[in-house]
Design a protein around this motif. Structure first.
Motif, PDB file in Angstrom:
ATOM      1  N   ILE A   1      46.533  46.486  30.248  1.00 57.86           N
ATOM      2  CA  ILE A   1      46.785  45.138  30.751  1.00 57.86           C
ATOM      3  C   ILE A   1      46.346  44.159  29.675  1.00 57.86           C
ATOM      4  N   PRO A   2      47.259  43.350  29.136  1.00 56.25           N
ATOM      5  CA  PRO A   2      46.848  42.395  28.098  1.00 56.25           C
ATOM      6  C   PRO A   2      45.904  41.345  28.669  1.00 56.25           C
ATOM      7  N   ARG A   3      44.869  41.006  27.895  1.00 59.38           N
ATOM      8  CA  ARG A   3      43.884  40.037  28.395  1.00 59.38           C
ATOM      9  C   ARG A   3      44.503  38.655  28.609  1.00 59.38           C
ATOM     10  N   GLN A   4      45.651  38.388  27.933  1.00 59.40           N
ATOM     11  CA  GLN A   4      46.324  37.091  28.097  1.00 59.40           C
ATOM     12  C   GLN A   4      46.813  36.870  29.520  1.00 59.40           C
ATOM     13  N   LEU A   5      46.875  37.933  30.306  1.00 55.63           N
ATOM     14  CA  LEU A   5      47.309  37.796  31.697  1.00 55.63           C
ATOM     15  C   LEU A   5      46.398  36.837  32.459  1.00 55.63           C
ATOM     16  N   ALA A   6      45.150  36.720  32.002  1.00 57.90           N
ATOM     17  CA  ALA A   6      44.186  35.844  32.658  1.00 57.90           C
ATOM     18  C   ALA A   6      44.529  34.365  32.498  1.00 57.90           C
ATOM     19  N   LEU A   7      45.509  34.056  31.650  1.00 64.96           N
ATOM     20  CA  LEU A   7      45.901  32.664  31.453  1.00 64.96           C
ATOM     21  C   LEU A   7      46.917  32.180  32.485  1.00 64.96           C
ATOM     22  N   ILE A   8      47.408  33.086  33.340  1.00 66.28           N
ATOM     23  CA  ILE A   8      48.357  32.672  34.393  1.00 66.28           C
ATOM     24  C   ILE A   8      47.527  32.158  35.562  1.00 66.28           C
TER      25      ILE A   8
ATOM     26  N   LEU B   1      40.311  39.396  33.646  1.00 70.39           N
ATOM     27  CA  LEU B   1      40.989  39.294  34.948  1.00 70.39           C
ATOM     28  C   LEU B   1      40.136  38.543  35.956  1.00 70.39           C
ATOM     29  N   GLY B   2      38.832  38.575  35.757  1.00 71.82           N
ATOM     30  CA  GLY B   2      37.942  37.841  36.658  1.00 71.82           C
ATOM     31  C   GLY B   2      38.110  36.339  36.578  1.00 71.82           C
ATOM     32  N   ALA B   3      38.817  35.880  35.538  1.00 72.91           N
ATOM     33  CA  ALA B   3      39.043  34.442  35.377  1.00 72.91           C
ATOM     34  C   ALA B   3      40.209  33.932  36.215  1.00 72.91           C
ATOM     35  N   LEU B   4      40.942  34.848  36.863  1.00 75.12           N
ATOM     36  CA  LEU B   4      42.072  34.440  37.703  1.00 75.12           C
ATOM     37  C   LEU B   4      41.543  33.932  39.045  1.00 75.12           C
ATOM     38  N   ARG B   5      41.230  32.673  39.106  1.00 78.93           N
ATOM     39  CA  ARG B   5      40.572  32.104  40.276  1.00 78.93           C
ATOM     40  C   ARG B   5      41.466  32.052  41.504  1.00 78.93           C
ATOM     41  N   ALA B   6      42.774  31.959  41.290  1.00 77.73           N
ATOM     42  CA  ALA B   6      43.700  31.878  42.429  1.00 77.73           C
ATOM     43  C   ALA B   6      44.058  33.251  42.991  1.00 77.73           C
ATOM     44  N   LEU B   7      43.701  34.319  42.273  1.00 77.70           N
ATOM     45  CA  LEU B   7      44.088  35.670  42.685  1.00 77.70           C
ATOM     46  C   LEU B   7      43.378  36.083  43.981  1.00 77.70           C
ATOM     47  N   VAL B   8      44.198  36.462  44.991  1.00 79.47           N
ATOM     48  CA  VAL B   8      43.637  36.884  46.284  1.00 79.47           C
ATOM     49  C   VAL B   8      43.988  38.336  46.597  1.00 79.47           C
ATOM     50  N   SER B   9      44.944  38.909  45.860  1.00 81.30           N
ATOM     51  CA  SER B   9      45.349  40.291  46.115  1.00 81.30           C
ATOM     52  C   SER B   9      45.559  41.019  44.799  1.00 81.30           C
ATOM     53  N   LEU B  10      44.825  42.139  44.619  1.00 82.51           N
ATOM     54  CA  LEU B  10      44.921  42.958  43.419  1.00 82.51           C
ATOM     55  C   LEU B  10      45.136  44.407  43.822  1.00 82.51           C
TER      56      LEU B  10
ATOM     57  N   PHE C   1      33.676  42.106  41.557  1.00 78.29           N
ATOM     58  CA  PHE C   1      32.767  42.569  40.507  1.00 78.29           C
ATOM     59  C   PHE C   1      33.119  41.911  39.169  1.00 78.29           C
ATOM     60  N   LEU C   2      34.417  41.872  38.829  1.00 79.23           N
ATOM     61  CA  LEU C   2      34.847  41.270  37.572  1.00 79.23           C
ATOM     62  C   LEU C   2      34.447  39.803  37.503  1.00 79.23           C
ATOM     63  N   ARG C   3      34.607  39.100  38.614  1.00 78.05           N
ATOM     64  CA  ARG C   3      34.251  37.684  38.641  1.00 78.05           C
ATOM     65  C   ARG C   3      32.742  37.493  38.502  1.00 78.05           C
ATOM     66  N   THR C   4      31.976  38.355  39.149  1.00 77.54           N
ATOM     67  CA  THR C   4      30.518  38.266  39.062  1.00 77.54           C
ATOM     68  C   THR C   4      30.039  38.579  37.658  1.00 77.54           C
ATOM     69  N   PHE C   5      30.603  39.618  37.055  1.00 77.41           N
ATOM     70  CA  PHE C   5      30.207  40.019  35.717  1.00 77.41           C
ATOM     71  C   PHE C   5      30.604  38.958  34.696  1.00 77.41           C
TER      72      PHE C   5
ATOM     73  N   THR D   1      30.476  35.837  34.915  1.00 73.85           N
ATOM     74  CA  THR D   1      29.542  34.718  34.834  1.00 73.85           C
ATOM     75  C   THR D   1      28.473  34.974  33.782  1.00 73.85           C
ATOM     76  N   ASN D   2      28.208  36.236  33.454  1.00 74.55           N
ATOM     77  CA  ASN D   2      27.213  36.581  32.445  1.00 74.55           C
ATOM     78  C   ASN D   2      27.857  37.051  31.139  1.00 74.55           C
ATOM     79  N   GLU D   3      29.177  36.955  31.058  1.00 74.83           N
ATOM     80  CA  GLU D   3      29.908  37.461  29.897  1.00 74.83           C
ATOM     81  C   GLU D   3      30.879  36.390  29.418  1.00 74.83           C
ATOM     82  N   THR D   4      30.943  36.175  28.142  1.00 76.09           N
ATOM     83  CA  THR D   4      31.845  35.171  27.598  1.00 76.09           C
ATOM     84  C   THR D   4      33.290  35.653  27.702  1.00 76.09           C
ATOM     85  N   CYS D   5      34.119  34.840  28.335  1.00 74.12           N
ATOM     86  CA  CYS D   5      35.544  35.190  28.405  1.00 74.12           C
ATOM     87  C   CYS D   5      36.162  34.982  27.036  1.00 74.12           C
TER      88      CYS D   5
END
Length: 385
Positions: free
Chosen positions: A266-273, A293-302, A334-338, A340-344
């Motif tokens: 999965i390309p990391r650029q996907l997080a820009l959508i 992927l944790g940066a996708l704030r609107a994502l409700v279903s994975l 988990f991705l979203r929580t992690f 917060t302590n990791e630079t995107c």
């Protein structure tokens, strides 16, 4: 609306003229004589539906006319079309599901050249073929008020040439803002054995939903970026092995489904959508997830079931063992929580190339894109909000 009263009437619409030109029929005119071209005779108007009388009289109260699902005869359609030529009130006309033939739609299209007020026209679910679309394309060039046109094609037998023709209708008209297919800009091309997305489809920049399930597609092409209105992209059960880095250009995309393909990464650029709400990558060959992927704030279903996932890709190439989390949505948390302590490590950069035509701007951009994809140079950490 009592359409049966006029279904067998001959409106004699050869060489139509303005309803206000010429002299009205004399009261002594025999009942069986032909009416003037473009006119409804007194006898015919006596039996005509109320809406047709109002349309012909330019009634100021008739601004919207909904005739959907009414079986309109060809003679009644000609009368309606003739009235539209000089009507200066009607803004919206719905003729969906009226069983209108190519001939009647072609006649309507010719009359629309002289109409100066109609803004919305719905012709979905009629007997429309390329002849109708040809007539619309040719005649709407001279119409300067129509803003929204709804068309449809047979769901069972999609002809991509019709799709291309719809695109040409939009291009030929200066005011047409929306030209919808299947009612809301939906297009389904399933089980057709396609090995690539047809170029005509990639020109439909008003397309809202595209379903290409169960074909033989091997990639999501870079040219997908042209579908700027796309909100839903479904490409399940193909043989796709990689995703284009241009997907983030689709800023309205809410649903992306690529289940049952051969994706390994999965390309990391996907997080820009940022608009993405549902992401289905089930039953692929994906071994790792980008922490971005944790940066996708609107994502409700994975959906990730059926993949041999083993680790998470963090910033600067470091890896994190995949935690034993059973649910996909739990993994998203988990991705979203992690994160917060990791630079995107995903950044959006706008680059503008300015120069005269033919000096190599496109070549430079393409080479730069390839270079970036192949590079392992460290990315500058993104600033936190």
């Amino acid at each position: 609306v009592g359409l049966h009263h006029v279904s067998n009437l001959d409106l004699n619409s050869h060489a139509p003229q303005s309803p206000h030109s010429g002299s009205p029929p004399s009261p002594s005119t025999p009942a069986n004589s032909s009416p003037q071209p473009g006119h409804l005779s007194t006898a015919l108007m006596a039996n005509a539906p109320l809406w047709l009388k109002q349309l012909s009289d330019n009634n100021c109260s008739l601004k919207e006319l909904d005739l959907s699902k009414q079986p309109l005869s060809s003679s009644l359609l000609q009368a309606l079309s003739d009235a539209l030529k000089t009507n200066s009130v009607l803004n919206s006309l719905d003729l969906s599901g009226c069983d209108i033939s190519d001939h009647s739609i072609s006649y309507l299209a010719k009359c629309l050249r002289d109409n100066a007020v109609l803004q919305y026209l719905n012709l979905t679910r009629n007997r429309m073929t390329r002849a109708s679309l040809n007539a619309l394309e040719q005649n709407l060039r001279d119409n300067y008020t129509l803003e929204e046109l709804e068309l449809t094609d047979s769901k069972d037998s999609l002809d991509l040439r019709l799709v291309h023709k719809i695109r040409k209708i939009v291009q030929s008209n200066k005011t047409l803002q929306k030209c919808k297919h299947e009612g809301r800009g939906d297009l389904q091309i399933k089980e057709r054995g396609l090995t690539r997305i047809p170029p005509a489809v990639l020109e439909l920049d008003t397309l809202v939903s595209l379903d290409l399930t169960s074909n033989n597609l091997e990639e999501v092409p870079d040219t997908i970026r042209r579908l700027v209105s796309l909100e839903e992209l479904i490409m399940d059960n193909n043989t796709i092995k990689s995703l284009t880095h241009f997907l983030p250009v689709l800023t309205k995309l809410r649903h992306l489904s690529l289940a049952g393909n051969s994706l390994t990464k999965i390309p990391r650029q996907l997080a820009l959508i940022e608009s993405l709400e549902r992401l289905n990558l089930a039953n692929n060959k994906i071994e790792s997830l980008p922490i971005s992927l944790g940066a996708l704030r609107a994502l409700v279903s994975l959906s990730l079931e059926g993949n041999p996932l083993s680790f998470i890709r963090c910033a600067h190439g470091t890896r994190l063992p995949l935690p034993s989390i059973k649910s996909d949505n739990g993994l998203l948390i988990f991705l979203r929580t992690f994160l917060t302590n990791e630079t995107c490590f995903v950044n959006r950069v706008n680059v503008v190339f300015i120069g005269k035509p033919g000096i190599g701007k496109s070549t430079l951009i393409e080479n730069l894109r390839k270079s970036v994809q192949q590079s392992n140079v460290k990315k500058t950490p993104a600033k936190k909000d």
